[in-house]
Motif scaffolding. Sequence first.
Motif, PDB file in Angstrom:
ATOM      1  N   GLY A  66       0.810  -1.212   0.000  1.00  0.00           N
ATOM      2  CA  GLY A  66       0.000   0.000   0.000  1.00  0.00           C
ATOM      3  C   GLY A  66       0.846   1.265   0.000  1.00  0.00           C
ATOM      4  N   LYS A  67       0.166   2.387   0.065  1.00  0.00           N
ATOM      5  CA  LYS A  67       0.837   3.688   0.047  1.00  0.00           C
ATOM      6  C   LYS A  67       1.258   4.075   1.465  1.00  0.00           C
ATOM      7  CE  LYS A  67       0.307   8.472  -1.040  1.00  0.00           C
ATOM      8  NZ  LYS A  67       0.432   9.280  -2.156  1.00  0.00           N
ATOM      9  N   PRO A  68       2.533   4.366   1.653  1.00  0.00           N
ATOM     10  CA  PRO A  68       2.968   4.842   2.975  1.00  0.00           C
ATOM     11  C   PRO A  68       2.614   6.320   3.133  1.00  0.00           C
ATOM     12  CG  PRO A  68       4.856   4.645   1.490  1.00  0.00           C
ATOM     13  CD  PRO A  68       3.643   4.157   0.735  1.00  0.00           C
ATOM     14  N   LEU A  69       2.240   6.698   4.350  1.00  0.00           N
ATOM     15  CA  LEU A  69       1.918   8.087   4.658  1.00  0.00           C
ATOM     16  C   LEU A  69       2.654   8.501   5.929  1.00  0.00           C
ATOM     17  CD1 LEU A  69      -1.992   7.981   4.246  1.00  0.00           C
ATOM     18  CD2 LEU A  69      -0.342   8.832   2.578  1.00  0.00           C
ATOM     19  N   SER A  70       3.079   9.752   5.982  1.00  0.00           N
ATOM     20  CA  SER A  70       3.611  10.293   7.229  1.00  0.00           C
ATOM     21  C   SER A  70       2.431  10.532   8.170  1.00  0.00           C
ATOM     22  CB  SER A  70       4.343  11.611   6.959  1.00  0.00           C
ATOM     23  OG  SER A  70       3.413  12.599   6.539  1.00  0.00           O
ATOM     24  N   SER A  71       2.706  10.815   9.426  1.00  0.00           N
ATOM     25  CA  SER A  71       1.614  11.095  10.369  1.00  0.00           C
ATOM     26  C   SER A  71       0.770  12.292   9.930  1.00  0.00           C
ATOM     27  CB  SER A  71       2.169  11.298  11.781  1.00  0.00           C
ATOM     28  OG  SER A  71       2.707  10.082  12.257  1.00  0.00           O
ATOM     29  N   PRO A  72       1.385  13.411   9.511  1.00  0.00           N
ATOM     30  CA  PRO A  72       0.548  14.521   9.013  1.00  0.00           C
ATOM     31  C   PRO A  72      -0.260  14.153   7.767  1.00  0.00           C
ATOM     32  CG  PRO A  72       2.707  15.339   9.624  1.00  0.00           C
ATOM     33  CD  PRO A  72       2.785  13.835   9.666  1.00  0.00           C
ATOM     34  N   GLU A  73       0.309  13.361   6.867  1.00  0.00           N
ATOM     35  CA  GLU A  73      -0.438  12.931   5.672  1.00  0.00           C
ATOM     36  C   GLU A  73      -1.597  12.016   6.052  1.00  0.00           C
ATOM     37  OE1 GLU A  73       3.154  12.945   2.329  1.00  0.00           O
ATOM     38  OE2 GLU A  73       2.849  11.163   3.586  1.00  0.00           O
ATOM     39  N   PHE A  74      -1.376  11.142   7.029  1.00  0.00           N
ATOM     40  CA  PHE A  74      -2.426  10.251   7.514  1.00  0.00           C
ATOM     41  C   PHE A  74      -3.560  11.068   8.124  1.00  0.00           C
ATOM     42  CE2 PHE A  74      -4.102   7.336  10.880  1.00  0.00           C
ATOM     43  CZ  PHE A  74      -4.608   6.354  10.045  1.00  0.00           C
ATOM     44  N   ALA A  75      -3.203  12.084   8.904  1.00  0.00           N
ATOM     45  CA  ALA A  75      -4.212  12.971   9.498  1.00  0.00           C
ATOM     46  C   ALA A  75      -5.027  13.656   8.398  1.00  0.00           C
ATOM     47  CB  ALA A  75      -3.541  14.011  10.391  1.00  0.00           C
ATOM     48  N   GLN A  76      -4.359  14.128   7.369  1.00  0.00           N
ATOM     49  CA  GLN A  76      -5.049  14.789   6.261  1.00  0.00           C
ATOM     50  C   GLN A  76      -5.966  13.818   5.531  1.00  0.00           C
ATOM     51  OE1 GLN A  76      -4.926  18.192   5.664  1.00  0.00           O
ATOM     52  NE2 GLN A  76      -6.643  17.667   4.353  1.00  0.00           N
ATOM     53  N   LYS A  77      -5.538  12.562   5.398  1.00  0.00           N
ATOM     54  CA  LYS A  77      -6.374  11.531   4.746  1.00  0.00           C
ATOM     55  C   LYS A  77      -7.676  11.350   5.528  1.00  0.00           C
ATOM     56  CE  LYS A  77      -7.015   8.126   1.800  1.00  0.00           C
ATOM     57  NZ  LYS A  77      -7.243   8.416   0.390  1.00  0.00           N
ATOM     58  N   ILE A  78      -7.569  11.255   6.845  1.00  0.00           N
ATOM     59  CA  ILE A  78      -8.766  11.118   7.686  1.00  0.00           C
ATOM     60  C   ILE A  78      -9.668  12.343   7.540  1.00  0.00           C
ATOM     61  CG2 ILE A  78      -9.572  11.069  10.089  1.00  0.00           C
ATOM     62  CD1 ILE A  78      -7.284   9.092  10.645  1.00  0.00           C
ATOM     63  N   LYS A  79      -9.073  13.511   7.551  1.00  0.00           N
ATOM     64  CA  LYS A  79      -9.864  14.745   7.397  1.00  0.00           C
ATOM     65  C   LYS A  79     -10.583  14.764   6.048  1.00  0.00           C
ATOM     66  CE  LYS A  79      -9.575  19.739   7.360  1.00  0.00           C
ATOM     67  NZ  LYS A  79      -8.712  20.912   7.418  1.00  0.00           N
ATOM     68  N   ASN A  80      -9.887  14.375   4.988  1.00  0.00           N
ATOM     69  CA  ASN A  80     -10.491  14.370   3.654  1.00  0.00           C
ATOM     70  C   ASN A  80     -11.673  13.398   3.581  1.00  0.00           C
ATOM     71  OD1 ASN A  80      -8.578  16.223   2.855  1.00  0.00           O
ATOM     72  ND2 ASN A  80      -7.329  14.744   1.752  1.00  0.00           N
ATOM     73  N   ILE A  81     -11.532  12.239   4.220  1.00  0.00           N
ATOM     74  CA  ILE A  81     -12.632  11.267   4.234  1.00  0.00           C
ATOM     75  C   ILE A  81     -13.825  11.848   4.997  1.00  0.00           C
ATOM     76  CG2 ILE A  81     -13.366   8.975   5.020  1.00  0.00           C
ATOM     77  CD1 ILE A  81     -10.333   8.160   4.679  1.00  0.00           C
ATOM     78  N   GLU A  82     -13.541  12.488   6.133  1.00  0.00           N
ATOM     79  CA  GLU A  82     -14.613  13.073   6.957  1.00  0.00           C
ATOM     80  C   GLU A  82     -15.339  14.187   6.226  1.00  0.00           C
ATOM     81  OE1 GLU A  82     -12.704  14.291  10.594  1.00  0.00           O
ATOM     82  OE2 GLU A  82     -13.042  12.331  11.525  1.00  0.00           O
ATOM     83  N   THR A  83     -14.598  15.017   5.509  1.00  0.00           N
ATOM     84  CA  THR A  83     -15.222  16.183   4.870  1.00  0.00           C
ATOM     85  C   THR A  83     -15.818  15.868   3.504  1.00  0.00           C
ATOM     86  OG1 THR A  83     -13.074  16.900   3.982  1.00  0.00           O
ATOM     87  CG2 THR A  83     -13.762  17.829   6.099  1.00  0.00           C
ATOM     88  N   ASP A  84     -15.521  14.692   2.977  1.00  0.00           N
ATOM     89  CA  ASP A  84     -16.087  14.297   1.686  1.00  0.00           C
ATOM     90  C   ASP A  84     -17.613  14.262   1.740  1.00  0.00           C
ATOM     91  OD1 ASP A  84     -16.291  13.285  -0.957  1.00  0.00           O
ATOM     92  OD2 ASP A  84     -16.403  11.260  -0.162  1.00  0.00           O
TER      93      ASP A  84
END
Length: 146
Positions: A66-84
Amino acid sequence: MNIKIVLDGKIKEPYFKLGIEEFKKRLTGYTSLKIIETGSMSDFTKTLYKSDNKINSYIITLEIEGKPLSSPEFAQKIKNIETDGGYNEIIFLIGGSEGLPNEARQMSDFKFSMSKLTFLHQEAVFILIEQIYRAYKILNGETYHK
């Protein structure tokens, strides 16, 4: 946003149970988190796929490829899913010693790699739940991340 972590197996070691419970408590103010231990990931994914939940669930599989993410990138991924707006929950799928079944991998909306290393499923849950907590601290501008 509701979060579920589904793992193929059980959390047996008391030290993992304690750590996981601690982070579940810490997450209480940010999100609802549920851990589902299953003896058959195939049965779980078949049930999920047949239900209406799939439509409202964003599914993330944990995979070495899978795609590796840094902690800030992971946080942004969660935010993007929530705001979608199209999802009411995030489901993380963690395979057992044989990895994830093909049905689970095919259902994935995002394939996530925590590392090129292989972890026990109990370790993976502990690391993942800590990273979810870290993500919410980052998203709220709180100091835990540093």
